[in-house]
Design a protein around this motif. Sequence first.
Motif, short mmCIF file in Angstrom:
data_model
loop_
_atom_site.label_atom_id
_atom_site.label_comp_id
_atom_site.label_asym_id
_atom_site.label_seq_id
_atom_site.Cartn_x
_atom_site.Cartn_y
_atom_site.Cartn_z
N LYS A 87 0.74 -1.17 -0.06
CA LYS A 87 -0.09 0.22 -0.13
C LYS A 87 0.81 1.30 -0.02
O LYS A 87 2.00 1.26 0.58
CB LYS A 87 -0.90 -0.02 1.18
CG LYS A 87 -0.30 0.31 2.49
CD LYS A 87 -1.41 0.68 3.61
CE LYS A 87 -2.37 -0.53 3.86
NZ LYS A 87 -3.01 -0.51 5.01
N LEU A 88 0.16 2.43 -0.48
CA LEU A 88 0.95 3.60 -0.54
C LEU A 88 0.32 4.29 0.62
O LEU A 88 -0.96 4.36 0.96
CB LEU A 88 0.48 4.55 -1.73
CG LEU A 88 1.09 5.83 -2.04
CD1 LEU A 88 2.50 5.88 -2.15
CD2 LEU A 88 0.57 6.78 -3.23
N THR A 89 1.13 4.71 1.67
CA THR A 89 0.54 5.24 2.72
C THR A 89 1.45 6.19 3.59
O THR A 89 2.54 6.63 2.70
CB THR A 89 0.33 4.16 3.82
OG1 THR A 89 -0.28 4.63 5.09
CG2 THR A 89 1.52 3.43 4.09
N GLN A 90 1.48 6.88 4.57
CA GLN A 90 1.97 8.08 5.19
C GLN A 90 2.28 7.84 6.51
O GLN A 90 1.31 7.43 7.41
CB GLN A 90 1.78 9.34 4.90
CG GLN A 90 2.79 10.46 5.40
CD GLN A 90 2.63 11.89 4.63
OE1 GLN A 90 1.66 11.96 3.73
NE2 GLN A 90 3.40 12.68 5.22
N LEU A 91 3.60 7.67 7.03
CA LEU A 91 3.81 7.61 8.64
C LEU A 91 3.46 9.02 9.31
O LEU A 91 4.04 10.03 8.71
CB LEU A 91 5.20 7.30 8.86
CG LEU A 91 5.89 6.12 8.23
CD1 LEU A 91 7.08 5.86 8.65
CD2 LEU A 91 4.82 4.79 8.92
N THR A 92 2.74 9.12 10.40
CA THR A 92 2.84 10.37 11.10
C THR A 92 4.01 10.67 11.99
O THR A 92 4.94 9.56 11.78
CB THR A 92 1.68 10.13 12.00
OG1 THR A 92 2.05 9.14 13.27
CG2 THR A 92 0.38 9.80 11.52
N MET A 127 11.35 10.32 7.43
CA MET A 127 10.37 9.37 7.34
C MET A 127 8.63 9.74 7.10
O MET A 127 8.04 8.95 6.57
CB MET A 127 10.43 8.31 8.24
CG MET A 127 11.93 7.55 8.07
SD MET A 127 11.96 6.40 6.61
CE MET A 127 10.54 5.56 6.40
N SER A 128 8.34 11.04 7.79
CA SER A 128 7.04 11.10 7.78
C SER A 128 6.60 12.45 6.81
O SER A 128 5.62 12.85 6.87
CB SER A 128 6.68 11.92 9.41
OG SER A 128 7.45 12.91 9.77
N ARG A 129 7.80 12.78 5.89
CA ARG A 129 7.45 14.02 5.18
C ARG A 129 6.59 13.77 3.88
O ARG A 129 6.07 14.90 3.43
CB ARG A 129 8.93 14.70 4.79
CG ARG A 129 9.59 14.04 3.59
CD ARG A 129 10.89 14.83 3.27
NE ARG A 129 11.23 13.99 2.14
CZ ARG A 129 12.84 14.03 1.94
NH1 ARG A 129 13.59 14.90 2.60
NH2 ARG A 129 13.18 13.45 0.84
N GLY A 130 6.52 12.57 3.55
CA GLY A 130 5.60 12.10 2.44
C GLY A 130 5.43 10.76 2.42
O GLY A 130 5.46 9.86 3.28
N PRO A 131 4.56 10.46 1.23
CA PRO A 131 4.20 8.97 1.15
C PRO A 131 5.25 7.98 1.19
O PRO A 131 6.16 8.27 0.43
CB PRO A 131 3.35 8.81 0.27
CG PRO A 131 3.38 10.13 -0.62
CD PRO A 131 4.09 11.30 0.39
N ILE A 132 4.96 6.93 1.64
CA ILE A 132 5.79 5.67 1.48
C ILE A 132 5.15 4.60 0.89
O ILE A 132 3.77 4.60 0.85
CB ILE A 132 6.28 5.20 2.99
CG1 ILE A 132 5.17 4.84 3.85
CG2 ILE A 132 7.40 6.30 3.60
CD1 ILE A 132 5.37 3.87 4.86
N VAL A 133 5.65 3.58 0.43
CA VAL A 133 5.08 2.18 0.18
C VAL A 133 5.47 1.36 0.85
O VAL A 133 6.73 1.02 1.36
CB VAL A 133 5.39 2.08 -1.21
CG1 VAL A 133 5.11 0.25 -1.48
CG2 VAL A 133 5.05 2.64 -2.45
#
Length: 148
Positions: free
Chosen positions: A47-52, A76-82
């Motif tokens: 999934k494409l998601t984002q860490l707070t 790590m929280s600045r934008g989306p991750i997979v």
Amino acid sequence: MHPNLDITKMATNRTFTMIKPDAVEAGHIGGILNMINEGGFRIVSLKLTQLTVADAKAFYAVHAERPFYGELVEFMSRGPIVAAILEKDNAVEDFRKLIGATNPADAAEGTIRKRYAKSIGENAVHGSDSDENAAIEGAFHFAGREEF
Ligand code: ATP
Ligand code: MG
């Protein structure tokens, strides 16, 4: 107990990865997923998601005392991750080999970090460092019904 229900055996077949914000921003999702496939890993969850900020702090809590912790959490929280769960025999160790050294300057030819990482901080991908952490990290992102 039936051998197929031995959780310690099941766990060695799975790892957890994140394509980090730097690599998502640079358009490398496809290239990295291709290297994961070519490396013989099966995608179990994706999934494409984002860490707070709180997620990133918790995820890297083991590094809380290190001088780069603040920078790491912000990155790590600045934008989306997979986020993905991957399956292969000996998954944790083999995936660490596929991603290469933390610092791309030290990463072997043919590794994901050699090709896509920019620096020791912005290094394109995460790979779990143990079967136990792989299970914890995967369960953080995916419900059972999202594992295929
Ligand atoms: P990851 O846990 O993300 O797979 P790793 O296991 O190769 O990486 P760790 O030692 O767990 O490396 O460090 C976690 C992350 O912290 C690194 O991937 C990198 O993003 C960042 N980091 C590590 N060392 C440094 C450093 N000296 N300066 C800046 N950032 C760093
Ligand atoms: Mg690590």
